[in-house]
Design a protein around this motif. Structure first.
Motif, PDB file in Angstrom:
ATOM      1  N   LEU A 251      50.077 -38.301 -20.931  1.00  0.00           N
ATOM      2  CA  LEU A 251      49.428 -38.537 -22.224  1.00  0.00           C
ATOM      3  C   LEU A 251      48.831 -39.936 -22.310  1.00  0.00           C
ATOM      4  N   THR A 252      49.094 -40.779 -21.312  1.00  0.00           N
ATOM      5  CA  THR A 252      48.569 -42.148 -21.297  1.00  0.00           C
ATOM      6  C   THR A 252      47.124 -42.141 -20.811  1.00  0.00           C
ATOM      7  N   LYS A 253      46.266 -42.736 -21.579  1.00  0.00           N
ATOM      8  CA  LYS A 253      44.847 -42.827 -21.216  1.00  0.00           C
ATOM      9  C   LYS A 253      44.563 -44.151 -20.499  1.00  0.00           C
ATOM     10  N   LYS A 254      43.484 -44.160 -19.761  1.00  0.00           N
ATOM     11  CA  LYS A 254      43.081 -45.399 -19.082  1.00  0.00           C
ATOM     12  C   LYS A 254      42.868 -46.517 -20.086  1.00  0.00           C
ATOM     13  N   ARG A 255      42.299 -46.189 -21.239  1.00  0.00           N
ATOM     14  CA  ARG A 255      42.043 -47.220 -22.262  1.00  0.00           C
ATOM     15  C   ARG A 255      43.350 -47.782 -22.830  1.00  0.00           C
ATOM     16  N   ASP A 256      44.417 -46.966 -22.805  1.00  0.00           N
ATOM     17  CA  ASP A 256      45.721 -47.459 -23.266  1.00  0.00           C
ATOM     18  C   ASP A 256      46.236 -48.555 -22.342  1.00  0.00           C
ATOM     19  N   ILE A 257      46.124 -48.323 -21.035  1.00  0.00           N
ATOM     20  CA  ILE A 257      46.576 -49.318 -20.057  1.00  0.00           C
ATOM     21  C   ILE A 257      45.686 -50.562 -20.098  1.00  0.00           C
ATOM     22  N   GLU A 258      44.403 -50.367 -20.312  1.00  0.00           N
ATOM     23  CA  GLU A 258      43.496 -51.512 -20.444  1.00  0.00           C
ATOM     24  C   GLU A 258      43.861 -52.346 -21.670  1.00  0.00           C
ATOM     25  N   LYS A 259      44.222 -51.668 -22.753  1.00  0.00           N
ATOM     26  CA  LYS A 259      44.661 -52.360 -23.968  1.00  0.00           C
ATOM     27  C   LYS A 259      45.926 -53.160 -23.677  1.00  0.00           C
ATOM     28  N   PHE A 260      46.874 -52.530 -22.972  1.00  0.00           N
ATOM     29  CA  PHE A 260      48.117 -53.223 -22.613  1.00  0.00           C
ATOM     30  C   PHE A 260      47.818 -54.475 -21.796  1.00  0.00           C
ATOM     31  N   THR A 261      46.970 -54.335 -20.795  1.00  0.00           N
ATOM     32  CA  THR A 261      46.661 -55.460 -19.912  1.00  0.00           C
ATOM     33  C   THR A 261      46.014 -56.606 -20.684  1.00  0.00           C
ATOM     34  N   ASP A 262      45.072 -56.255 -21.555  1.00  0.00           N
ATOM     35  CA  ASP A 262      44.382 -57.286 -22.347  1.00  0.00           C
ATOM     36  C   ASP A 262      45.354 -58.034 -23.255  1.00  0.00           C
ATOM     37  N   ILE A 263      46.200 -57.302 -23.962  1.00  0.00           N
ATOM     38  CA  ILE A 263      47.150 -57.936 -24.888  1.00  0.00           C
ATOM     39  C   ILE A 263      48.183 -58.741 -24.112  1.00  0.00           C
ATOM     40  N   PHE A 264      48.660 -58.195 -23.005  1.00  0.00           N
ATOM     41  CA  PHE A 264      49.659 -58.901 -22.196  1.00  0.00           C
ATOM     42  C   PHE A 264      49.104 -60.238 -21.718  1.00  0.00           C
TER      43      PHE A 264
ATOM     44  N   MET B 203      50.950 -44.687 -23.798  1.00  0.00           N
ATOM     45  CA  MET B 203      50.286 -43.776 -24.718  1.00  0.00           C
ATOM     46  C   MET B 203      50.254 -44.401 -26.109  1.00  0.00           C
ATOM     47  N   ARG B 204      49.265 -44.035 -26.878  1.00  0.00           N
ATOM     48  CA  ARG B 204      49.142 -44.549 -28.247  1.00  0.00           C
ATOM     49  C   ARG B 204      49.860 -43.596 -29.185  1.00  0.00           C
ATOM     50  N   LEU B 205      50.779 -44.136 -29.959  1.00  0.00           N
ATOM     51  CA  LEU B 205      51.543 -43.317 -30.898  1.00  0.00           C
ATOM     52  C   LEU B 205      50.799 -43.199 -32.227  1.00  0.00           C
ATOM     53  N   ASP B 206      51.267 -42.299 -33.082  1.00  0.00           N
ATOM     54  CA  ASP B 206      50.576 -42.022 -34.345  1.00  0.00           C
ATOM     55  C   ASP B 206      50.531 -43.229 -35.272  1.00  0.00           C
ATOM     56  N   ASP B 207      51.494 -44.154 -35.140  1.00  0.00           N
ATOM     57  CA  ASP B 207      51.520 -45.327 -36.013  1.00  0.00           C
ATOM     58  C   ASP B 207      50.690 -46.482 -35.467  1.00  0.00           C
ATOM     59  N   GLY B 208      49.984 -46.230 -34.364  1.00  0.00           N
ATOM     60  CA  GLY B 208      49.119 -47.261 -33.790  1.00  0.00           C
ATOM     61  C   GLY B 208      49.788 -48.109 -32.728  1.00  0.00           C
ATOM     62  N   SER B 209      51.083 -47.923 -32.517  1.00  0.00           N
ATOM     63  CA  SER B 209      51.788 -48.657 -31.473  1.00  0.00           C
ATOM     64  C   SER B 209      51.528 -48.012 -30.113  1.00  0.00           C
ATOM     65  N   TYR B 210      51.922 -48.716 -29.050  1.00  0.00           N
ATOM     66  CA  TYR B 210      51.698 -48.226 -27.693  1.00  0.00           C
ATOM     67  C   TYR B 210      53.038 -48.107 -26.959  1.00  0.00           C
ATOM     68  N   TYR B 211      53.231 -46.989 -26.323  1.00  0.00           N
ATOM     69  CA  TYR B 211      54.511 -46.680 -25.678  1.00  0.00           C
ATOM     70  C   TYR B 211      54.320 -46.604 -24.168  1.00  0.00           C
ATOM     71  N   PHE B 212      55.001 -47.510 -23.455  1.00  0.00           N
ATOM     72  CA  PHE B 212      54.912 -47.563 -21.997  1.00  0.00           C
ATOM     73  C   PHE B 212      56.303 -47.593 -21.370  1.00  0.00           C
ATOM     74  N   ASP B 213      57.183 -46.727 -21.872  1.00  0.00           N
ATOM     75  CA  ASP B 213      58.547 -46.639 -21.348  1.00  0.00           C
ATOM     76  C   ASP B 213      58.903 -45.174 -21.088  1.00  0.00           C
ATOM     77  N   CYS B 214      58.001 -44.495 -20.384  1.00  0.00           N
ATOM     78  CA  CYS B 214      58.094 -43.039 -20.255  1.00  0.00           C
ATOM     79  C   CYS B 214      59.160 -42.574 -19.266  1.00  0.00           C
ATOM     80  N   ASN B 215      59.713 -43.487 -18.450  1.00  0.00           N
ATOM     81  CA  ASN B 215      60.838 -43.085 -17.610  1.00  0.00           C
ATOM     82  C   ASN B 215      62.125 -42.995 -18.422  1.00  0.00           C
ATOM     83  N   ALA B 216      62.131 -43.607 -19.615  1.00  0.00           N
ATOM     84  CA  ALA B 216      63.288 -43.500 -20.503  1.00  0.00           C
ATOM     85  C   ALA B 216      63.286 -42.139 -21.196  1.00  0.00           C
ATOM     86  N   THR B 217      62.159 -41.775 -21.747  1.00  0.00           N
ATOM     87  CA  THR B 217      61.950 -40.463 -22.356  1.00  0.00           C
ATOM     88  C   THR B 217      60.490 -40.375 -22.768  1.00  0.00           C
ATOM     89  N   ILE B 218      60.042 -39.165 -23.081  1.00  0.00           N
ATOM     90  CA  ILE B 218      58.701 -38.984 -23.632  1.00  0.00           C
ATOM     91  C   ILE B 218      58.796 -38.048 -24.836  1.00  0.00           C
TER      92      ILE B 218
END
Length: 368
Positions: A351-364, A1-16
């Protein structure tokens, strides 16, 4: 998910993050039910009413017939039920899997100090508990604790079958359902466990509150004594705002919507596999739809996590409760993986959008 500061959070099993309605419920709970629920006047009675209606609502969502005690966390709930079993003279044997959460697994020595035999059940290469080994270990004086879904691999355990085996053998069964509750329809079938642990912050409620649901066969022995709250099982003034917000988060559970995360999770795995030598753990098992736990040949997951963090992308390398140690996570060695690179865990939420995961994949792919 994209956070308010523009960062991306993909550790939702830890907490949300807390859901907005849960935040509102917390504030409403403090406003309308600030009084001590043990107080005999009208304001205290109002707090008591909110407390009991929240308890009933969570039990209803669990489809569980029995009692429910509120705790400060799922860790406390797990400790309460396991240590109660350890102190119970009628129970001679406690059976757990080798991949339990530390709040269960790290109790082994304490359990033994009460004179109980403790048996650890292994898992197969796909991360599933060995049912034959488990069934052979169970007797009528056994207490079994097997998690519903693993927090790192996301592998869903056959807890419905385990519940039926335990019922047939007249053993007691507890499941730590923290990772499954709110993400999937709990796979119990017609036979419920005797006790279930759940957590608020994993489903968008507040941190600082968990619960243990249990039936009449479970004999709990309090760890915290004092004023006798929670029917004497857990003394301490109940936090009505936390509990009311927890109940609200339970109302917001939508497992059908959550199941759709599998599509974007699988797409991410496919895209990464096209570029990297990917080992996806538990891929051949039924997994939580939001979880991907993988290693990439030649890439240490801890280094990848550091670089991604510098680029404001947050992933895990396993359970937040384990931390990133020197050795591979225990679940992988138990599955038979010993020479793999240190893993990466990507876990997403509704709360994670498809575009968020696409962004992650591209940057990774651009970074590595």
């Amino acid at each position: 998910m994209r956070l308010d500061d523009g960062s991306y959070y993909f550790d939702c099993n830890a907490t949300i993050p807390m859901k907005r309605k849960a935040v509102k419920a917390f504030l409403d709970g403090e406003k309308m039910a600030f009084a001590n629920p043990s107080s005999p006047y009208f304001a205290g009675m109002k707090s008591k009413e909110v407390l009991e209606s929240s308890r009933a609502n969570i039990l209803r969502k669990l489809r569980f017939e029995g009692e429910l005690v509120f705790t400060s966390s799922a860790t406390e709930a797990n400790n309460l039920v396991i240590l109660s079993a350890a102190k119970n003279e009628k129970i001679k044997k406690i059976i757990i899997s080798k991949i339990e959460h530390p709040s269960v697994y790290e109790l082994r020595q304490i359990v033994k100090s009460f004179g109980k035999e403790i048996i650890e059940i292994g898992v197969d290469k796909d991360g599933v508990v060995d049912l034959e080994q488990l069934e052979n270990a169970i007797s009528s004086q056994s207490f079994v604790s097997i998690l519903t879904a693993h927090n790192e691999t996301g592998v869903i355990q056959p807890v419905g079958e385990i519940a039926r085996i335990c019922e047939r053998k007249m053993a007691l069964f507890h499941t730590d359902a923290v990772q499954g509750f709110g993400k999937i329809e709990l796979p119990f079938g017609e036979t419920n466990p005797n006790a279930i642990t759940i957590s608020s912050h994993k489903i968008g409620g507040p941190k600082g509150v968990g619960a243990l649901a249990f039936d009449k066969k479970i004999e709990l022995i309090p760890m915290i004594c004092g004023g006798g709250q929670e029917k004497g099982l857990r003394s301490s003034t109940e936090s009505i705002p936390l509990i009311f917000s927890f109940s609200c988060a339970v109302d917001l559970i939508d497992t059908y919507r959550f199941s759709k995360l599998k599509e974007i999770r699988d797409e991410m795995e496919d895209n990464l596999s096209q570029k990297f030598g990917l080992t996806i753990y538990g891929k051949n098992s039924e997994r939580l739809p939001n979880t991907s736990f993988f290693s990439i040949r030649g890439l240490d997951g801890r280094e990848a996590q550091r670089i991604l963090n510098e680029n404001k992308i947050y992933v895990g390398t396993g359970s937040a409760c384990h931390g990133a140690g020197k050795n591979l996570p225990k679940v992988l060695t138990e599955m038979g993986f010993s020479n793999e690179e240190y893993p990466i865990r990507v876990s997403i939420s509704s709360l994670t959008k498809k575009r968020d995961i696409e962004k992650f994949t591209d940057i990774f792919c651009s970074l590595f």
